[in-house]
Design a protein around this motif. Structure first.
Motif, PDB file in Angstrom:
ATOM      1  N   SER A   4       0.830  -1.205   0.000  1.00  7.30           N
ATOM      2  CA  SER A   4       0.000   0.000   0.000  1.00  7.30           C
ATOM      3  C   SER A   4       0.861   1.249   0.000  1.00  7.30           C
ATOM      4  O   SER A   4       0.514   2.255  -0.606  1.00  7.30           O
ATOM      5  N   SER A   5       2.017   1.201   0.668  1.00 13.14           N
ATOM      6  CA  SER A   5       2.876   2.377   0.716  1.00 13.14           C
ATOM      7  C   SER A   5       3.426   2.704  -0.669  1.00 13.14           C
ATOM      8  O   SER A   5       3.521   3.876  -1.038  1.00 13.14           O
ATOM      9  N   SER A   6       3.805   1.699  -1.449  1.00  9.48           N
ATOM     10  CA  SER A   6       4.310   1.966  -2.794  1.00  9.48           C
ATOM     11  C   SER A   6       3.187   2.474  -3.685  1.00  9.48           C
ATOM     12  O   SER A   6       3.400   3.346  -4.536  1.00  9.48           O
ATOM     13  N   GLU A   7       1.958   1.977  -3.486  1.00  5.55           N
ATOM     14  CA  GLU A   7       0.812   2.482  -4.246  1.00  5.55           C
ATOM     15  C   GLU A   7       0.545   3.941  -3.877  1.00  5.55           C
ATOM     16  O   GLU A   7       0.249   4.773  -4.751  1.00  5.55           O
ATOM     17  N   ASP A   8       0.651   4.255  -2.582  1.00  2.73           N
ATOM     18  CA  ASP A   8       0.470   5.642  -2.136  1.00  2.73           C
ATOM     19  C   ASP A   8       1.531   6.550  -2.754  1.00  2.73           C
ATOM     20  O   ASP A   8       1.248   7.682  -3.152  1.00  2.73           O
ATOM     21  N   LEU A   9       2.763   6.040  -2.834  1.00  2.00           N
ATOM     22  CA  LEU A   9       3.869   6.810  -3.391  1.00  2.00           C
ATOM     23  C   LEU A   9       3.620   7.106  -4.874  1.00  2.00           C
ATOM     24  O   LEU A   9       3.828   8.234  -5.346  1.00  2.00           O
ATOM     25  N   MET A  10       3.156   6.107  -5.609  1.00  2.00           N
ATOM     26  CA  MET A  10       2.876   6.312  -7.026  1.00  2.00           C
ATOM     27  C   MET A  10       1.705   7.286  -7.208  1.00  2.00           C
ATOM     28  O   MET A  10       1.715   8.115  -8.128  1.00  2.00           O
ATOM     29  N   SER A  11       0.698   7.193  -6.342  1.00  2.00           N
ATOM     30  CA  SER A  11      -0.441   8.127  -6.419  1.00  2.00           C
ATOM     31  C   SER A  11       0.024   9.556  -6.148  1.00  2.00           C
ATOM     32  O   SER A  11      -0.404  10.506  -6.821  1.00  2.00           O
ATOM     33  N   TRP A  12       0.889   9.701  -5.147  1.00  2.00           N
ATOM     34  CA  TRP A  12       1.456  11.023  -4.837  1.00  2.00           C
ATOM     35  C   TRP A  12       2.202  11.576  -6.045  1.00  2.00           C
ATOM     36  O   TRP A  12       2.042  12.753  -6.408  1.00  2.00           O
ATOM     37  N   PHE A  13       2.996  10.730  -6.693  1.00  2.00           N
ATOM     38  CA  PHE A  13       3.770  11.211  -7.837  1.00  2.00           C
ATOM     39  C   PHE A  13       2.861  11.587  -9.003  1.00  2.00           C
ATOM     40  O   PHE A  13       3.113  12.585  -9.693  1.00  2.00           O
ATOM     41  N   GLU A  14       1.819  10.811  -9.239  1.00  2.00           N
ATOM     42  CA  GLU A  14       0.868  11.147 -10.293  1.00  2.00           C
ATOM     43  C   GLU A  14       0.284  12.540 -10.053  1.00  2.00           C
ATOM     44  O   GLU A  14       0.139  13.343 -10.980  1.00  2.00           O
ATOM     45  N   GLU A  15      -0.031  12.835  -8.795  1.00  2.00           N
ATOM     46  CA  GLU A  15      -0.641  14.122  -8.463  1.00  2.00           C
ATOM     47  C   GLU A  15       0.326  15.278  -8.687  1.00  2.00           C
ATOM     48  O   GLU A  15      -0.032  16.296  -9.291  1.00  2.00           O
ATOM     49  N   ILE A  16       1.577  15.138  -8.210  1.00  2.00           N
ATOM     50  CA  ILE A  16       2.519  16.259  -8.371  1.00  2.00           C
ATOM     51  C   ILE A  16       2.961  16.401  -9.823  1.00  2.00           C
ATOM     52  O   ILE A  16       3.250  17.512 -10.285  1.00  2.00           O
ATOM     53  N   ALA A  17       3.003  15.293 -10.579  1.00  2.50           N
ATOM     54  CA  ALA A  17       3.370  15.372 -11.994  1.00  2.50           C
ATOM     55  C   ALA A  17       2.263  16.055 -12.790  1.00  2.50           C
ATOM     56  O   ALA A  17       2.529  16.835 -13.707  1.00  2.50           O
ATOM     57  N   THR A  18       1.011  15.785 -12.429  1.00  2.00           N
ATOM     58  CA  THR A  18      -0.129  16.400 -13.111  1.00  2.00           C
ATOM     59  C   THR A  18      -0.171  17.903 -12.860  1.00  2.00           C
ATOM     60  O   THR A  18      -0.553  18.690 -13.733  1.00  2.00           O
ATOM     61  N   ASN A  19       0.239  18.311 -11.675  1.00  2.00           N
ATOM     62  CA  ASN A  19       0.193  19.730 -11.281  1.00  2.00           C
ATOM     63  C   ASN A  19       1.605  20.306 -11.152  1.00  2.00           C
ATOM     64  O   ASN A  19       1.873  21.121 -10.264  1.00  2.00           O
ATOM     65  N   ALA A  20       2.498  19.892 -12.053  1.00  2.00           N
ATOM     66  CA  ALA A  20       3.917  20.232 -11.918  1.00  2.00           C
ATOM     67  C   ALA A  20       4.177  21.735 -11.874  1.00  2.00           C
ATOM     68  O   ALA A  20       4.996  22.206 -11.077  1.00  2.00           O
ATOM     69  N   GLY A  21       3.501  22.510 -12.721  1.00  2.00           N
ATOM     70  CA  GLY A  21       3.719  23.961 -12.732  1.00  2.00           C
ATOM     71  C   GLY A  21       3.363  24.592 -11.406  1.00  2.00           C
ATOM     72  O   GLY A  21       4.126  25.400 -10.858  1.00  2.00           O
ATOM     73  N   LYS A  22       2.214  24.235 -10.875  1.00  2.57           N
ATOM     74  CA  LYS A  22       1.773  24.766  -9.583  1.00  2.57           C
ATOM     75  C   LYS A  22       2.715  24.311  -8.468  1.00  2.57           C
ATOM     76  O   LYS A  22       3.097  25.112  -7.589  1.00  2.57           O
ATOM     77  N   ILE A  23       3.113  23.050  -8.491  1.00  2.00           N
ATOM     78  CA  ILE A  23       4.015  22.499  -7.466  1.00  2.00           C
ATOM     79  C   ILE A  23       5.356  23.226  -7.492  1.00  2.00           C
ATOM     80  O   ILE A  23       5.953  23.507  -6.445  1.00  2.00           O
ATOM     81  N   GLN A  24       5.827  23.578  -8.694  1.00  2.70           N
ATOM     82  CA  GLN A  24       7.087  24.311  -8.801  1.00  2.70           C
ATOM     83  C   GLN A  24       6.992  25.682  -8.144  1.00  2.70           C
ATOM     84  O   GLN A  24       7.927  26.120  -7.468  1.00  2.70           O
ATOM     85  N   MET A  25       5.875  26.372  -8.345  1.00  2.00           N
ATOM     86  CA  MET A  25       5.682  27.676  -7.700  1.00  2.00           C
ATOM     87  C   MET A  25       5.693  27.529  -6.183  1.00  2.00           C
ATOM     88  O   MET A  25       6.292  28.327  -5.462  1.00  2.00           O
ATOM     89  N   GLU A  26       5.021  26.485  -5.696  1.00  2.00           N
ATOM     90  CA  GLU A  26       4.974  26.235  -4.249  1.00  2.00           C
ATOM     91  C   GLU A  26       6.362  25.895  -3.709  1.00  2.00           C
ATOM     92  O   GLU A  26       6.734  26.316  -2.603  1.00  2.00           O
ATOM     93  N   THR A  27       7.128  25.125  -4.496  1.00  3.67           N
ATOM     94  CA  THR A  27       8.483  24.738  -4.069  1.00  3.67           C
ATOM     95  C   THR A  27       9.381  25.961  -3.955  1.00  3.67           C
ATOM     96  O   THR A  27      10.105  26.132  -2.962  1.00  3.67           O
ATOM     97  N   LEU A  28       9.355  26.839  -4.963  1.00  5.49           N
ATOM     98  CA  LEU A  28      10.174  28.053  -4.910  1.00  5.49           C
ATOM     99  C   LEU A  28       9.763  28.929  -3.729  1.00  5.49           C
ATOM    100  O   LEU A  28      10.628  29.441  -2.997  1.00  5.49           O
TER     101      LEU A  28
END
Length: 593
Positions: free
Chosen positions: A4-28
Motif C-alpha cells: 500500500s505504501s508503494s501504491e500511495d507513493l505512485m499516487s502522490w507522484f501522479e498528483e505532483i506530476a499532473t500539477n507540476a507547474g503549480k508544485i514548482q511555484m509552491e516549491t520556490l
C-alpha cells in the motif's frame, strides 16, 4: 513487492506530476520563505518584504529578475565560510552541519556542496519511488535480497568542525539508510561494517562472498555507477577460488584482515558444500568462455542490473552486457548530482541508451536555459557534436519547456543553491503528465581544446567508440580510456590513452588511431588538423592494470568506489606520470596526410 505504501507513493507522484507547474511555484515559495534574509539572498532580495504574502508567479518573476544565475565559483566563498565555522545564516537558515564532496574526477578537483537532512530524505524518497515503479515492470519476491556493490569512505571534519565526505557516504551513514536496511523486506546482502570498511578490495571480496551465500535470494545487482559493477566483477575473476573455499567451509579468507568485517561476515555465513561445489563448477565453465553470462549463471533469480549508466558510464555498457549475456535487462538509475536529485526513470524497460528521466517537481525549483548550436554564425537547434558552442536564450520555468529543445539545467535548492548552473545539457524527450522527461546529453564543460577546437566528454566518447571498432577483428576489448590536450610542443595535439584486453596487431592499432582522429567532427578541430594548427592525434596503449592504479590514486586521496568515475581528460601531473610510465606503444594518426 507491491505494498500500500508503494501504491500511495505512485499516487502522490501522479498528483505532483499532473500539477507540476503549480508544485514548482509552491516549491520556490517554500525555499524563499525558509531562507529569506540569509546573507546570499540579502544582496538581491533585501528590499523585498512579506515574501509569504506575494503570489507564486509574482514571486517567481521577482526572483529571476533580481537574483543572477550562479556557478559553483560564485557560491564557493559562502560555502568556504560555512566550512570554516561561520554559523550565521549564510545560505540557509537551517544549520548546515555536513558538506558533501563531489567525486572530483569530472572537473579535476573536489568541491564542497551543502548537505542537510533534506538531502537524505529526498535520496530515500527517490529510491522508494523508483523501486515502486520498477516493481511494476520487474516484480521482486518478498524477502529477497539485493547484491549492492556500495562503499562508504571516511568522513572528516572541516576547519570549522563540519562533517565532510562524499554524498553517498553521508547517505549510507544516515538514519534514513539504516532504517531502510532494518525495515525493507528486500535489503542488501552486506552489513554496514562491509560497506564502511575503508578498503574497497576487502569490501568487494565480502560483497561477493555474502552475495553468493544468499545467491538464490538475490533479486537484482546494483552499484551507484556502472563502473562499480564492472570493476567488481573483474576482481571476482581473481577472487572466485578463495570465495568458493570460504563458502564450502563457512570461513573467511586471511586476506580479510579488518576485525570488524571479519566478525560481521562470520556472524552470517555457514558452511554450504553443495552451493560451493555448484558455484565452483559454474566458475570453471565461465572462465573458459571469458566470463560471458556470469551474472545470470551465479544469480539465477536476479531480475535486472541497476545503476547509473548514462554520460561517462556508457562506455561500460558493452562489458556489462557481456557479463549478463544479454539475458538480464540493464536498468538505468535515477538522474541526480551531488547538488540535487533531478528526475526518476519512469520507463525502466528502456535500454540505457534511450533512457529518459521524469523531473520530480518537489525536489528543487528548476529552470532551463534554451540552447542553440552556433554553426557558421547562425543559431540553429543543437544537433549533436560539441556541447559548449551555444547561443543561449533566457531561462524558462519547467512549465514552459518544449519538446525536442535542448537546455542547460538551473537549480534552486532547499540546501542553499540559488539559480545554480548545473552544467548538464539535456533534451526534452516528452512529458509525464505535465512534468518533462529529460534525456541526458552531456556535460557542457569542454575537456579537449587547444586552438579553436571545442570537444566535450561526449565528443571524445563518440570518437573512441568509432575508433575502437577495429578491435573486434582481434576479439579484443577496450577496458578504459582517458585523454590529455598536450600543448608542451607546438602544434599541440590530443593524446588518448587506451587499456586493452587481448592481443592486437600494430596494424590494427594504427587503424584505430586514424579512425579515432577522423571521428572528431567539431569544425574547429577539423580545420585545425587540416592546417596543422593541431598536430596528429597520438594513441597511447597502456599496460594492464593502469586504470586500476588511477582509481586507487583517487581513492587514496579521499574518493570512494561508489562515486568514482574515470576522468575522461586530465591535466593532473600524477595521473599523467602513471599513464606515461605505463605506456607500451604509441601511434600517430595519418588521417589528415
Amino acid at each position: 513487492m507491491e505494498t500500500s505504501s508503494s501504491e500511495d507513493l505512485m499516487s502522490w507522484f501522479e498528483e505532483i506530476a499532473t500539477n507540476a507547474g503549480k508544485i514548482q511555484m509552491e516549491t520556490l515559495k517554500k525555499i524563499l520563505e525558509m531562507n529569506h534574509g540569509v546573507e546570499y539572498l540579502e544582496k538581491w532580495l533585501g528590499d523585498i518584504e512579506d515574501i509569504d504574502k506575494i503570489d507564486g508567479e509574482a514571486l517567481r518573476s521577482i526572483y529571476v529578475s533580481l537574483v543572477p544565475l550562479a556557478s559553483h565559483a560564485d557560491l564557493e566563498p559562502y560555502i568556504r565560510k560555512i566550512a570554516d565555522g561561520d554559523t550565521s545564516p549564510i545560505l540557509t537558515k537551517q544549520p548546515i552541519t555536513t558538506l558533501s564532496l563531489s567525486s572530483g574526477t569530472t572537473e579535476g578537483r573536489q568541491k564542497y556542496v551543502p548537505f542537510t537532512s533534506h538531502s537524505s530524505k529526498t535520496t530515500l524518497q527517490i529510491f522508494k519511488l523508483a523501486a515502486a515503479n520498477r516493481s511494476r515492470v520487474y516484480p521482486t519476491r518478498e524477502g529477497g535480497k539485493i547484491l549492492e556493490f556500495i562503499y562508504g569512505s571516511k568522513q572528516f571534519k572541516t576547519k570549522g568542525g563540519l562533517v565532510a565526505g562524499t554524498a553517498t557516504t553521508h547517505y549510507f551513514a544516515s538514519q534514513e539508510f539504516k532504517i531502510k536496511q532494518q525495515q525493507t523486506k528486500s535489503f542488501t546482502c552486506s552489513p554496514l561494517e562491509v560497506i564502511f570498511s575503508g578498503d574497497y578490495k576487502q569490501s568487494t571480496y565480502c560483497h561477493f562472498l555474502l552475495g553468493l551465500f544468499y545467491s538464490p535470494q538475490v533479486e537484482f545487482i546494483t552499484s551507484t555507477f556502472a563502473y562499480g559493477i564492472v570493476q567488481s566483477l573483474s576482481l571476482f575473476e581473481d577472487y572466485w577460488r578463495e570465495i568458493c573455499d570460504d563458502l564450502f567451509n563457512g570461513t573467511l579468507s586471511p586476506k580479510i584482515t579488518l576485525l570488524n568485517i571479519r566478525r560481521s561476515v562470520l556472524d552470517v555465513i555457514k558452511p554450504n558444500p553443495c552451493l560451493a561445489t555448484l558455484i565452483r563448477s559454474q566458475c570453471e565453465e565461465l572462465e573458459r568462455c571469458n566470463w560471458y553470462c556470469l551474472i545470470p549463471k551465479l544469480w539465477p533469480n536476479a531480475k535486472y542490473v541497476y545503476s547509473i549508466m548514462t554520460g561517462s558510464m556508457q562506455p561500460y555498457l558493452e562489458k556489462l552486457r557481456h557479463y549478463t549475456g544479454d539475458k538480464l535487462p540493464l536498468v538505468s538509475a535515477e538522474y541526480g548530482s551531488t547538488e540535487s536529485w533531478v528526475g526518476v526513470n519512469m520507463d525502466p524497460c528502456n535500454a540505457p541508451e534511450n533512457v529518459t528521466f521524469t523531473v520530480v517537481p518537489t525536489f528543487a525549483y528548476f529552470e532551463f536555459i534554451p540552447l542553440h548550436k552556433v554553426c557558421d554564425k547562425v543559431a540553429v537547434v543543437v544537433g549533436g557534436g560539441g556541447c559548449d558552442d551555444y547561443l543561449e536564450d533566457d531561462p524558462v520555468p519547467l512549465s514552459k519547456v518544449k519538446m525536442g529543445q535542448q537546455y542547460e539545467i538551473v537549480l534552486t535548492t532547499f540546501t542553499g543553491l540559488y539559480r545554480y548552473r548545473l552544467g548538464d545539457v539535456v533534451e526534452v524527450a516528452g512529458f509525464y503528465q505535465a512534468t518533462p522527461k529529460l534525456k541526458f546529453l552531456c556535460r557542457r564543460k569542454l575537456i579537449l581544446t587547444i586552438n579553436i577546437d571545442k570537444n566535450t566528454e561526449n565528443d571524445l566518447q563518440l570518437a573512441v567508440q568509432k575508433g575502437s571498432k577495429p578491435l573486434l577483428k582481434s576479439q579484443a576489448e577496450l577496458v578504459d580510456f582517458t585523454s590529455h590536450a598536450n600543448t608542451s610542443n607546438q602544434p599541440g595535439h590530443y593524446m588518448v590513452y587506451w587499456e586493452i584486453k587481448g592481443k592486437v596487431s600494430e596494424h590494427i592499432l594504427a587503424t584505430c588511431c586514424n579512425e579515432m582522429d577522423a571521428a572528431f567532427v567539431d569544425h574547429g578541430y577539423v580545420v585545425s588538423r587540416k592546417t596543422n594548427s593541431i598536430g596528429p592525434l597520438e594513441l597511447c596503449i597502456v599496460e594492464h592494470g593502469t586504470f586500476k592504479k588511477i582509481m586507487e590514486h583517487f581513492i587514496g586521496n579521499g574518493a570512494t568506489m561508489s562515486q568514482f568515475k574515470t576522468p575522461r581528460c586530465t591535466t593532473n601531473q600524477v595521473l599523467l606520470k602513471i599513464l606515461n610510465l605505463s605506456t607500451t606503444k604509441r601511434f600517430l594518426s595519418t588521417a589528415y596526410e
